[in-house]
Design a protein around this motif. Structure first.
Motif, PDB file in Angstrom:
ATOM      1  N   ALA A   1     -62.288  17.817 113.723  1.00 33.61           N
ATOM      2  CA  ALA A   1     -63.713  17.852 113.392  1.00 33.61           C
ATOM      3  C   ALA A   1     -64.052  17.177 112.071  1.00 33.61           C
ATOM      4  CB  ALA A   1     -64.189  19.309 113.352  1.00 33.61           C
ATOM      5  N   CYS A   2     -63.060  16.721 111.325  1.00 30.35           N
ATOM      6  CA  CYS A   2     -63.326  16.204 109.974  1.00 30.35           C
ATOM      7  C   CYS A   2     -64.239  14.985 109.979  1.00 30.35           C
ATOM      8  CB  CYS A   2     -62.002  15.874 109.272  1.00 30.35           C
ATOM      9  SG  CYS A   2     -61.112  14.465 109.982  1.00 30.35           S
ATOM     10  N   ILE A   3     -64.219  14.213 111.077  1.00 36.53           N
ATOM     11  CA  ILE A   3     -65.013  12.976 111.099  1.00 36.53           C
ATOM     12  C   ILE A   3     -66.514  13.256 111.133  1.00 36.53           C
ATOM     13  CG2 ILE A   3     -63.190  11.606 112.177  1.00 36.53           C
ATOM     14  CD1 ILE A   3     -64.540  12.016 114.836  1.00 36.53           C
ATOM     15  N   ASP A   4     -66.893  14.494 111.459  1.00 39.65           N
ATOM     16  CA  ASP A   4     -68.308  14.858 111.465  1.00 39.65           C
ATOM     17  C   ASP A   4     -68.726  15.585 110.201  1.00 39.65           C
ATOM     18  OD1 ASP A   4     -69.245  13.817 113.936  1.00 39.65           O
ATOM     19  OD2 ASP A   4     -68.149  15.379 114.994  1.00 39.65           O
ATOM     20  N   LYS A   5     -67.810  15.705 109.243  1.00 37.71           N
ATOM     21  CA  LYS A   5     -68.179  16.278 107.956  1.00 37.71           C
ATOM     22  C   LYS A   5     -68.933  15.243 107.132  1.00 37.71           C
ATOM     23  CE  LYS A   5     -64.566  19.779 107.431  1.00 37.71           C
ATOM     24  NZ  LYS A   5     -63.484  20.307 106.564  1.00 37.71           N
ATOM     25  N   THR A   6     -69.819  15.717 106.307  1.00 38.55           N
ATOM     26  CA  THR A   6     -70.664  14.823 105.514  1.00 38.55           C
ATOM     27  C   THR A   6     -69.840  13.851 104.679  1.00 38.55           C
ATOM     28  OG1 THR A   6     -72.295  16.609 105.366  1.00 38.55           O
ATOM     29  CG2 THR A   6     -72.556  14.758 103.864  1.00 38.55           C
ATOM     30  N   LYS A   7     -68.756  14.339 104.086  1.00 35.94           N
ATOM     31  CA  LYS A   7     -67.935  13.522 103.199  1.00 35.94           C
ATOM     32  C   LYS A   7     -67.287  12.361 103.926  1.00 35.94           C
ATOM     33  CE  LYS A   7     -63.858  13.855 100.199  1.00 35.94           C
ATOM     34  NZ  LYS A   7     -62.848  14.781  99.630  1.00 35.94           N
ATOM     35  N   TYR A   8     -66.836  12.602 105.166  1.00 31.73           N
ATOM     36  CA  TYR A   8     -66.089  11.568 105.889  1.00 31.73           C
ATOM     37  C   TYR A   8     -66.982  10.717 106.789  1.00 31.73           C
ATOM     38  CZ  TYR A   8     -62.078  14.098 104.161  1.00 31.73           C
ATOM     39  OH  TYR A   8     -61.158  14.693 103.336  1.00 31.73           O
ATOM     40  N   MET A   9     -68.186  11.184 107.066  1.00 36.52           N
ATOM     41  CA  MET A   9     -69.128  10.362 107.838  1.00 36.52           C
ATOM     42  C   MET A   9     -69.542   9.132 107.044  1.00 36.52           C
ATOM     43  SD  MET A   9     -71.558  13.242 109.653  1.00 36.52           S
ATOM     44  CE  MET A   9     -72.673  12.010 110.315  1.00 36.52           C
ATOM     45  N   ALA A  10     -69.506   9.235 105.719  1.00 37.55           N
ATOM     46  CA  ALA A  10     -69.919   8.110 104.865  1.00 37.55           C
ATOM     47  C   ALA A  10     -68.858   7.022 104.778  1.00 37.55           C
ATOM     48  CB  ALA A  10     -70.246   8.624 103.463  1.00 37.55           C
TER      49      ALA A  10
ATOM     50  N   GLN B   1     -69.262  18.702 116.197  1.00 35.72           N
ATOM     51  CA  GLN B   1     -70.218  18.817 115.100  1.00 35.72           C
ATOM     52  C   GLN B   1     -70.408  20.275 114.688  1.00 35.72           C
ATOM     53  OE1 GLN B   1     -73.592  16.826 116.831  1.00 35.72           O
ATOM     54  NE2 GLN B   1     -73.103  14.869 115.858  1.00 35.72           N
ATOM     55  N   LYS B   2     -70.413  21.162 115.664  1.00 44.03           N
ATOM     56  CA  LYS B   2     -70.543  22.584 115.362  1.00 44.03           C
ATOM     57  C   LYS B   2     -69.322  23.082 114.595  1.00 44.03           C
ATOM     58  CE  LYS B   2     -73.472  23.615 119.377  1.00 44.03           C
ATOM     59  NZ  LYS B   2     -73.581  24.354 120.655  1.00 44.03           N
ATOM     60  N   MET B   3     -68.135  22.595 114.973  1.00 40.10           N
ATOM     61  CA  MET B   3     -66.927  22.981 114.261  1.00 40.10           C
ATOM     62  C   MET B   3     -66.962  22.475 112.821  1.00 40.10           C
ATOM     63  SD  MET B   3     -64.899  24.783 116.195  1.00 40.10           S
ATOM     64  CE  MET B   3     -63.310  24.586 115.412  1.00 40.10           C
ATOM     65  N   ALA B   4     -67.459  21.252 112.631  1.00 42.96           N
ATOM     66  CA  ALA B   4     -67.551  20.691 111.283  1.00 42.96           C
ATOM     67  C   ALA B   4     -68.497  21.516 110.418  1.00 42.96           C
ATOM     68  CB  ALA B   4     -68.018  19.234 111.353  1.00 42.96           C
ATOM     69  N   CYS B   5     -69.636  21.917 110.990  1.00 39.36           N
ATOM     70  CA  CYS B   5     -70.583  22.752 110.244  1.00 39.36           C
ATOM     71  C   CYS B   5     -69.991  24.121 109.942  1.00 39.36           C
ATOM     72  CB  CYS B   5     -71.874  22.902 111.045  1.00 39.36           C
ATOM     73  SG  CYS B   5     -72.856  21.385 111.181  1.00 39.36           S
TER      74      CYS B   5
ATOM     75  N   GLN C   1     -73.597  29.080 108.000  1.00 44.29           N
ATOM     76  CA  GLN C   1     -73.150  29.510 106.671  1.00 44.29           C
ATOM     77  C   GLN C   1     -72.501  30.891 106.715  1.00 44.29           C
ATOM     78  OE1 GLN C   1     -76.150  29.409 103.650  1.00 44.29           O
ATOM     79  NE2 GLN C   1     -74.942  30.514 102.168  1.00 44.29           N
ATOM     80  N   ARG C   2     -73.138  31.837 107.388  1.00 52.65           N
ATOM     81  CA  ARG C   2     -72.596  33.192 107.471  1.00 52.65           C
ATOM     82  C   ARG C   2     -71.290  33.202 108.283  1.00 52.65           C
ATOM     83  NH1 ARG C   2     -73.926  38.393 106.683  1.00 52.65           N
ATOM     84  NH2 ARG C   2     -73.155  39.955 108.163  1.00 52.65           N
ATOM     85  N   SER C   3     -71.293  32.463 109.405  1.00 58.55           N
ATOM     86  CA  SER C   3     -70.088  32.401 110.236  1.00 58.55           C
ATOM     87  C   SER C   3     -68.936  31.757 109.475  1.00 58.55           C
ATOM     88  CB  SER C   3     -70.374  31.619 111.521  1.00 58.55           C
ATOM     89  OG  SER C   3     -71.411  32.215 112.262  1.00 58.55           O
ATOM     90  N   GLY C   4     -69.241  30.707 108.723  1.00 58.93           N
ATOM     91  CA  GLY C   4     -68.202  30.050 107.932  1.00 58.93           C
ATOM     92  C   GLY C   4     -67.654  30.969 106.856  1.00 58.93           C
ATOM     93  N   HIS C   5     -68.540  31.780 106.258  1.00 58.64           N
ATOM     94  CA  HIS C   5     -68.092  32.727 105.230  1.00 58.64           C
ATOM     95  C   HIS C   5     -67.174  33.790 105.837  1.00 58.64           C
ATOM     96  CE1 HIS C   5     -68.171  34.837 101.456  1.00 58.64           C
ATOM     97  NE2 HIS C   5     -68.689  35.929 102.003  1.00 58.64           N
TER      98      HIS C   5
END
Length: 317
Positions: free
Chosen positions: A80-89, A9-13, A22-26
Motif C-alpha cells: 500500500a505504500c505507493i498510495d501514501k502521500t509521501k510516495y505518490m509524489a 488506498q484504504k490500507m494506505a490511509c 484516524q481512529r482505526s489507525g490509532h
C-alpha cells in the motif's frame, strides 16, 4: 488525499492514520505496540533456562503468531505504500516507489523484526544468538513513537557531523592508547603489554566510565591519564550536543510547519469543521500535543484578526 476508493488506498490511509481512518489507525498502532512489548518481555523471560523448557510450546506459539502478524503488516505496508502521500509524489513506476519504501529506515526495521525468526525456521542456528536478534524487534516502536522518529531524523540530519566527531574520538583513542603503552608497558606488561590491550583503558577513560580494572601506577602514567580524562569530558559532549541541538531543531521545524499550515487554512478569521479535521490529522502526524496545536491556532487567529480590525476602536478599517 481524496476519499479512498480501492482497498489499497484504504490500507494506505489506515497505516497513515488520516481522515476517517484516524481512529482505526490509532487502534492499530496500539495493538501492534502491545504485541511488540509482549514479545520483548517473552524473549527476556525465555532466556531463563527452566522457564524456557517448561513453557517451550507457549513461547513457540507466541513467536509463530507474532511473526505472522508482523509479516502480514510488512507485506501490507509494502503493497500500500505507493498510495501514501509521501510516495505518490515520487515520479516513476510503482516498483520504483516500492523500492524507495523498501530501503527506508522504518521499512528496514520492520524487515529486521521478522528475519531472525525466519532464519530460525530455515537454518539451524544458535537459539541464543537468534534470541538476541529477536530483541531488535523493539526498534519497531520507532514507527509508533514520534519522539523516536525525531531522534532518528536528528541522526540522519547530523550524520556527517557525528561521523566527524567519532573520527576525532577515534584519533584521540589511538593516541591515548599509544601514549599509555609507551609509559606503562614496562611496569605493567600484563595490562599494557600492547597497544590493542591499552585500548581498553583508553576507551574506559575517554567515555568517562572508568571501570578501575586497568589503571596506570607510575607518576607519568597518572598525569597522562588525568589529561586524557579532562579531554574526554569535552569529546563525549560533542555528539551529545549535536544530537540535542538537532532534536530541538526538529521540534521547532514541526511547530513552525504546523503554524504555517494553520495560517494557510485561515481565510475569514475562523476555521470550519473540515479545516479543523485537516489540522488535527496534521497535528497527529507531526506528533504535537493538543495544547501546542491549540496554542498555534489561537496565535494565528489573533494575528489574522489583528489585521482585519483596528486595534484602537475594534472596527474594520
Amino acid at each position: 488525499m481524496n476519499e479512498p476508493q480501492t482497498l489499497r488506498q484504504k490500507m494506505a490511509c489506515l497505516f497513515e492514520g488520516t481522515g476517517q481512518y484516524q481512529r482505526s489507525g490509532h487502534i492499530l498502532d496500539i495493538a501492534l505496540i502491545s504485541i511488540i512489548m509482549i514479545n520483548v518481555v517473552a524473549i527476556v523471560i525465555e532466556s531463563i533456562p527452566s522457564v524456557a523448557e517448561q513453557y517451550y510450546n507457549e513461547f513457540l506459539v507466541l513467536e509463530i503468531v507474532s511473526v505472522t502478524i508482523f509479516a502480514v503488516e510488512y507485506l501490507a505496508r509494502l503493497w500500500a505504500c505507493i498510495d501514501k502521500t509521501k510516495y505518490m509524489a515520487i515520479e516513476g513506476s510503482n516498483s520504483k516507489r516500492r523500492l524507495k519504501y523498501f530501503l527506508s529506515p522504518l521499512a528496514l526495521i520492520d524487515l529486521i523484526a521478522i528475519l531472525p525468526s525466519l532464519m530460525m525456521f530455515l537454518f539451524p542456528l544458535d537459539l541464543r544468538f537468534l534470541r538476541v536478534l529477536r530483541l531488535l524487534r523493539v526498534f519497531k516502536l520507532t514507527r509508533y513513537s514520534r519522539a523516536m522518529q525525531l531522534l532518528l531524523q536528528a541522526f540522519m540530519d547530523e550524520g556527517s557531523s557525528l561521523l566527524a566527531a567519532f573520527f576525532i574520538m577515534a584519533v584521540v583513542l589511538i593516541l591515548a592508547s599509544c601514549g599509555i603503552y609507551l609509559i606503562e608497558h614496562d611496569i605493567q606488561p600484563d595490562t599494557f603489554g600492547s597497544i590493542p590491550a591499552a585500548m581498553w583503558w583508553a576507551m574506559a577513560t575517554l567515555t568517562t566510565v572508568g571501570y578501575g580494572d586497568v589503571v596506570p601506577i607510575t607518576a607519568m602514567g597518572k598525569f597522562f591519564g588525568g589529561v586524557i580524562t579532562l579531554l574526554s569530558m569535552g569529546m563525549v559532549a560533542i555528539p551529545t550536543g549535536l544530537l540535542a541541538s538537532s532534536f530541538s531543531e526538529q521540534i521547532r521545524k514541526r511547530r513552525q510547519f504546523f503554524e504555517d499550515a494553520v495560517h494557510e487554512q485561515i481565510q475569514d478569521g475562523t476555521l470550519n469543521q473540515a479545516q479543523h479535521e485537516h489540522l488535527e490529522d496534521l497535528r497527529y502526524k507531526l506528533g504535537l500535543s493538543k495544547l501546542e496545536a491549540n496554542k498555534a491556532i489561537k496565535t494565528q487567529l489573533n494575528q489574522h484578526n489583528s489585521h482585519i480590525y483596528c486595534r484602537h476602536c475594534g472596527k474594520r478599517p
